[in-house]
Design a protein around this motif. Sequence first.
Motif, PDB file in Angstrom:
ATOM      1  N   GLY A  45       0.305  -1.232  -0.220  1.00  0.00           N
ATOM      2  CA  GLY A  45      -0.814  -0.096  -0.160  1.00  0.00           C
ATOM      3  C   GLY A  45       1.021   1.107   0.199  1.00  0.00           C
ATOM      4  N   ASP A  46       2.525   1.499   0.250  1.00  0.00           N
ATOM      5  CA  ASP A  46       3.120   2.421   0.303  1.00  0.00           C
ATOM      6  C   ASP A  46       3.081   2.860  -1.324  1.00  0.00           C
ATOM      7  N   LEU A  47       3.676   4.479  -1.011  1.00  0.00           N
ATOM      8  CA  LEU A  47       3.651   4.585  -2.919  1.00  0.00           C
ATOM      9  C   LEU A  47       5.379   4.540  -2.509  1.00  0.00           C
ATOM     10  N   VAL A  48       5.692   4.217  -3.641  1.00  0.00           N
ATOM     11  CA  VAL A  48       7.364   4.495  -3.764  1.00  0.00           C
ATOM     12  C   VAL A  48       7.701   5.430  -5.175  1.00  0.00           C
ATOM     13  N   VAL A  49       9.170   4.579  -5.775  1.00  0.00           N
ATOM     14  CA  VAL A  49       9.246   5.438  -6.802  1.00  0.00           C
ATOM     15  C   VAL A  49      10.601   4.330  -7.201  1.00  0.00           C
ATOM     16  N   VAL A  50      10.119   3.894  -8.440  1.00  0.00           N
ATOM     17  CA  VAL A  50      10.331   2.798 -10.050  1.00  0.00           C
ATOM     18  C   VAL A  50      11.433   3.187 -11.013  1.00  0.00           C
ATOM     19  N   THR A  51      12.851   3.200 -10.546  1.00  0.00           N
ATOM     20  CA  THR A  51      13.233   3.184 -11.518  1.00  0.00           C
ATOM     21  C   THR A  51      13.149   2.387 -12.288  1.00  0.00           C
ATOM     22  N   GLU A  52      12.285   2.472 -14.049  1.00  0.00           N
ATOM     23  CA  GLU A  52      12.619   1.546 -14.973  1.00  0.00           C
ATOM     24  C   GLU A  52      13.652   1.343 -15.824  1.00  0.00           C
ATOM     25  N   PRO A  53      13.605  -0.113 -16.371  1.00  0.00           N
ATOM     26  CA  PRO A  53      14.743  -0.446 -17.562  1.00  0.00           C
ATOM     27  C   PRO A  53      14.312   1.009 -18.326  1.00  0.00           C
ATOM     28  N   GLY A  54      16.027   1.139 -18.663  1.00  0.00           N
ATOM     29  CA  GLY A  54      16.305   2.870 -19.618  1.00  0.00           C
ATOM     30  C   GLY A  54      16.405   3.883 -18.619  1.00  0.00           C
TER      31      GLY A  54
ATOM     32  N   ARG B 167      16.228  -4.485 -17.284  1.00  0.00           N
ATOM     33  CA  ARG B 167      16.089  -6.171 -16.707  1.00  0.00           C
ATOM     34  C   ARG B 167      16.989  -6.941 -16.067  1.00  0.00           C
ATOM     35  N   ARG B 168      17.395  -8.023 -15.421  1.00  0.00           N
ATOM     36  CA  ARG B 168      18.001  -8.828 -15.290  1.00  0.00           C
ATOM     37  C   ARG B 168      17.226  -9.776 -13.872  1.00  0.00           C
ATOM     38  N   GLU B 169      18.144 -11.021 -14.040  1.00  0.00           N
ATOM     39  CA  GLU B 169      17.243 -12.043 -13.033  1.00  0.00           C
ATOM     40  C   GLU B 169      18.446 -12.037 -12.081  1.00  0.00           C
ATOM     41  N   THR B 170      17.544 -11.710 -10.636  1.00  0.00           N
ATOM     42  CA  THR B 170      18.915 -11.726  -9.235  1.00  0.00           C
ATOM     43  C   THR B 170      17.947 -12.576  -8.716  1.00  0.00           C
TER      44      THR B 170
END
Length: 843
Positions: free
Chosen positions: A96-105, A116-119
């Motif tokens: 429910g929290d609002l966060v900041v997402v850095t999307e691919p690129g 986008r990576r596998e980890t």
Amino acid sequence: MRVSASWLARHIDPAALPARPEDIGDAFVRVGLEVEEIHPAPEITGPLTVARVAEIEELTDFKKPIRYCRVDFEEQGDGSVRHRYVICGAQNFVVGDLVVVTEPGAVLPGGFAIARRETYGRISDGMIASAKELGLGTDHAGILVLPPGTAEPGADALDVLGLAEPVVELAVTPDRGYCFAVRGLARELATSLDLDYTDPAGRVGVPAADGDAWPVRITDTEGCARFVVRRVDGVDPAAPSPWWMQRALLSAGMRPISLIVDVTNFVMLDLGQPLHGYDASRVSGTIEVRRAVAGEKLETLDGQTRVLDPDDLLITDDSGPIGLAGVMGGASTEIPDAADLAEAGDGARVDVLIEAAHFASPVIARAARRHKLPSEASRRFERVVDPALPPVAAERAAQLLVELGGGTLAGGRTDEGGIPPVAPVRMPLSLPDRVAGVAYPRGATVRRLSQVGCTVELDTGADGQGVVVATPPTWRPDLRMAADLVEEVLRLEGYDTIPSVLPTAPAGRGLTPAQLRRRAVSRALAESGHVEVLPFPFVADTVWNDLGLAVDDDRRRTVAVTNPLDAERSRLTTTLLPGLLDMLVRNRSRGSEDLALYTIAQVVAPQEKPQAMPDPAVTGRPSDEEYAAIRAALPAQPLHVGVVLAGNREPRGWWGAGRPATWEDAVEAARLIGAAAGVELRPRRAERAPWHPGRCAELVVAATGTVVGHAGELHPKVVEAFGLPARTAAAEIDLDAIELRENLPVPRVSAFPPVAVDVALVADLGVPAADLAEALTAGAGELLESVRLFDVYTGDQVGDGKRSLAFSLRLRAGDRTLTGEEANAARDAAVAEAGTRHGAVLR
């Protein structure tokens, strides 16, 4: 002090502010403020989006906590919600929290590209960012959680967070304490740009209060002139701080913590008045402001228990100390967070007492240094806070807690003490023009003083000329005389408008003989391989024990500094050796092994019976009697030259091993100082701390017999106490004790050849070589040009308790070539004198 343009725009017309941060910096510089740095906006490109945490899956197969999260963005046209799955190791967020997402690129500051990576066995389609990763601060403890309602999922985070805004950082000098707040900086910027300014303190309504919010007693009125308390009941400690407030704190270099703390910090930064919040349920009885009692203790908010000094100013209640005034609060009245309240069963609300006080700046400065507790509050109190601000700042903080934390204003306000009266200052209306040599426009003086905040009236002086009567504002304690008002007018009109006219240098003036001698000594030491340093001129009382000085040694009698830079070194030094030895240790810790350091500086030798210092008026030159009394009351401050040596004096290399520095090098440095000063210094055996008793020489002026210094090897206990290398040598010469000779004799150069004669004398081991050289000099008479010791021998050939010293005598006459008979006669006379004085015989 760091400030963003958006925060300045709260008090100035934002449309009139320059768009470029460099222009804002230039405007500050024009009114005398120093811009340290302009921090550009973080370099971020690509998609940076607000998202809501929809799901969290805890991955338990790894050594550290790992979460696989689903984050939702904006709703699509078909009614579905765009989302991504990302890996995150932070634990400070929930569904429910609002966060900041850095999307691919996206590319974050420092060139950190997101892909986008596998980890951890999953696909991470982006990253949830922290404040540090976004360039908003240094906090990397968790990701950035936005307060509810800050933005809708899918919004561009660059616009929401205000990341495109640069920050201006300024260095605030101690006399401009009002600029340690956005209120003061905005006033200066508005004055520089000729913009309208709205004082934020004037926007806060302070209604009349019925009764006290809490009983307060000021016992020490010297340390605390005013103490204001406002109470807000039922504040939700879990309520989030709005993003505009968090962003303001981050731009100022402070980390958002909780609503109550953030509100007090925001008001402090905005208005300049430090605040402190107490949990009202933990405060018992009357709040008292008093000095500490010797032995009292206080556990501060940082968890440290501190032993208090009688000079410390305290905030106390019936239980004892609850805060170190103006520096840091106590742990016993700390406002708990919501989790602690819930665990204790006390509900989710807290009653807050807001403290806003006016403390004496010297008291707070001493306490902060004594306990090594520099804080944002103490930095402001040290520079003097506006005494009219406490009720305004307390009311502003209370309003914010009501608005943002759901609290209720309790009735009453405590306001103990008052505002110290401000005396008006009279200044001739034409004085700024006469000082600057500039004809300022009519009305400039009144206009500029009004912009500063002064209440200005015009009067007529005794000479019929116009006089300005200015009453300074409460936030400008530095405006106390006409010269201060002149400086404000010149500063705001622009220093660059004052013509630069250099005075004509009078003919025949140059360096004084004393200055020439000082330069000659410094040049001679530097040319012989010594390096000049500038040691700290203050010492602690404990240093004399490390130097091994006797209890009754005059050098222990020092002058105390009233407001020292370092509380542990609060005495003016009487010798250069402590500072030089500290510099030696510091340079060795940086990797320098072979050192020959020197300094030329004054020491302070206090009088046995100090005289009272007169306090003349500053409106004119002191009278001759006052000037003489001032000079007589000052302690003696002779100029000394100090030298310390350690390691190799001659470096090692392909030619062989190096030669370590010894006591002889210290003596030679002293003789070099004497030669540069125009006298011959002769060494003579002596004992004086901190030198080794058997390797110490006193330096005597050959012509007068005056002892002017000492040189030799330091005592092993001194070497151990300071952490010095073995065999460290030192010399110290009182340069002012050497008679200043303005007209040195012209050296005579003889055209006739010298005659060299060698003599080897056998004398007791206890006879110093310098004494034998002095006897040879006296016996040889005027024909002797120089005497030099070139060999020392001990062994069976000279007997027990004896040694052989070989000297080379250089003889020359100024008007003839010496004959062999004359040279032998001079040699025999020299040997005879050595035998008479010291029982020496030819070997």
